[in-house]
Write an enzyme that holds these catalytic residues in place. Structure first.
Site, PDB file in Angstrom:
ATOM      1  N   TYR A 116     -25.602 103.687  69.472  1.00 49.54           N
ATOM      2  CA  TYR A 116     -26.792 103.854  68.619  1.00 49.54           C
ATOM      3  C   TYR A 116     -26.517 104.970  67.631  1.00 49.54           C
ATOM      4  CZ  TYR A 116     -31.536 104.963  67.119  1.00 49.54           C
ATOM      5  OH  TYR A 116     -32.664 105.207  66.348  1.00 49.54           O
ATOM      6  N   GLU A 204     -31.164 103.188  60.432  1.00 48.13           N
ATOM      7  CA  GLU A 204     -30.859 103.030  61.865  1.00 48.13           C
ATOM      8  C   GLU A 204     -29.898 101.865  62.061  1.00 48.13           C
ATOM      9  OE1 GLU A 204     -33.687 102.871  65.698  1.00 48.13           O
ATOM     10  OE2 GLU A 204     -33.652 100.987  64.570  1.00 48.13           O
TER      11      GLU A 204
END
Length: 409
Positions: A116, A204
């Site tokens: 992530y 993101e």
């Protein structure tokens, strides 16, 4: 403003961020053609909506999943046919779901490891902040709740920007192998340049993957943009898909109004974001539920106020309207005249509570009193909220008398 995954991939490629090959399709035939261009690699077909959880979603026609792997172009066409024009329901869309008008047909990546990685604006320091984790592929909130020690944070100096030593440091913290450090650092740098260059509030990537061959790729990305900076990026503004937005919010934006629809039954018309938040809070305090956030701003015109009322009345759940104005730049008499115009233009079928204070307040109250418009006046914010909650309950009871019966279910 949000954009689709296929648009995010286009922006990633513009800034040199490694990702998989793919294009968007609006028809099953287009999907097949794109798949032929990608073949013989394995293909993934992904429904394009502004919501997460697509892979576990369900279509209204019973088809399961908004993300499917395909081995042939013909299979990609068949999958696209089952998705396009259908409503996809995920945990983020709610029961209403979203209609799929486009699908992304892309090369499927073999995944050895998921990471992530996000860049966002840290409100506390007013500077960019990198948030990363070795636990990719899952929601970062779940990681933070269960394994907070796995969350990596790296502050970025707003003038110096992301430095090479920081990208290498992050790559090592995220457990990239020595042969992958250069590719990972380059990807991080490209994401930061995209964040700054496009005036983003968040970029993101989840997941950021490592393939069995050691490639470092951004598989999926989400961009949030600073709406106030969109005038500098017409190419980004053109990516807006109003079909994915609340029609009320779209209509409000055309009149320069800041509107967000909620699930309550008390509509709010307020000047100033802070006062609007306080108004919603006090409605909740007195047992009510706000139907919206609506900030008409400090310089709204009579026409904008009239349009605001039209939007509020269009919400069938609304059973009372609370106008809360503290006049500074915004003059109370302008708001009052707007209320009068709205009452003459639209049929106010629900109770209207008005609290005015500030510049030209007496003039505003005088206009309302002489107008003949049926309304409830309030002396202060608490009084206004209490009266709005009571008026909404009264309107609900009048609309459905049985609801007052203790045995009614």
């Amino acid at each position: 403003m949000n954009i689709h995954e296929y648009q995010a991939k286009e922006l990633l490629q513009k800034f040199g961020v490694a990702t998989t090959r793919g294009k968007v399709a609006s028809s099953p035939e287009e999907a097949e053609q794109i798949a032929r261009e990608i073949a013989p690699a394995e293909i993934v077909v992904k429904a394009q909506i502004h919501a997460g959880g697509r892979g576990k979603g369900t279509f209204a026609n019973g088809f399961k999943g908004g993300v499917h792997l395909c081995k042939t172009p013909e299979e990609a066409r068949a999958i696209a046919r089952k998705m396009l024009g259908q409503t996809l329901v995920t945990h983020q869309t709610g029961a209403a779901g979203r209609v799929v008008n486009k699908v992304l047909v892309a090369e499927s990546a073999q995944i050895a490891r998921e990471v992530y990685f996000a860049i966002l604006l840290d409100r506390a320091t007013a500077a960019p902040l990198i948030v990363a984790s070795t636990e990719g592929g899952v929601e970062i909130e779940a990681v933070a709740a269960k394994s907070p020690e796995k969350i990596i944070r790296e502050s970025i100096h707003p003038l110096a920007g992301l430095q090479p030593f920081q990208t290498r440091k992050l790559a090592k913290q995220l457990q990239f192998e020595s042969s992958q450090l250069k590719a990972a650092s380059k990807l991080f740098d490209g994401l930061y340049r995209a964040f700054i260059g496009l005036d983003c509030s968040m970029v993101e990537v989840n997941p950021l993957v490592v393939t069995p061959k050691g490639e470092v790729l951004a598989l999926d990305a989400k961009f949030n943009f600073d709406d106030n900076a969109l005038f500098r990026h017409p190419e980004v503004a053109a990516m807006r898909d109003i079909a994915e937005e609340d029609p009320r919010e779209v209509e409000a934006s055309t009149h320069g109004l800041n509107y967000i629809g909620l699930d309550g039954n008390i509509a709010c018309l307020v000047n100033g974001a802070g006062l609007a938040m306080a108004t919603m809070d006090i409605i909740k305090f007195y047992g009510g539920n706000p139907a919206n956030f609506l900030d008409v701003g400090g310089g709204a015109t009579e026409e904008q106020v009239t349009e605001a009322f039209k939007i509020l009345i269009a919400d069938k759940k609304v059973q009372a309207i609370l106008v809360n104005i503290f006049g500074g730049i915004m003059k109370c008499d302008v708001i009052a005249q707007g209320i009068i115009n709205a009452a003459k233009t639209v049929h106010l079928s629900v109770p209207l509570v008005v609290r005015l204070e500030g510049t030209n307040v007496e003039k505003g109250k005088g206009l309302l009193k002489e107008s003949g418009v049926a309304l409830i006046t309030a002396d202060d914010l608490a009084d206004a909220a209490e009266k709005a909650v009571a008026a909404a309950k009264s309107d609900a009871a009048a609309a459905n008398p049985k609801s007052q019966d203790p045995n009614f279910k």
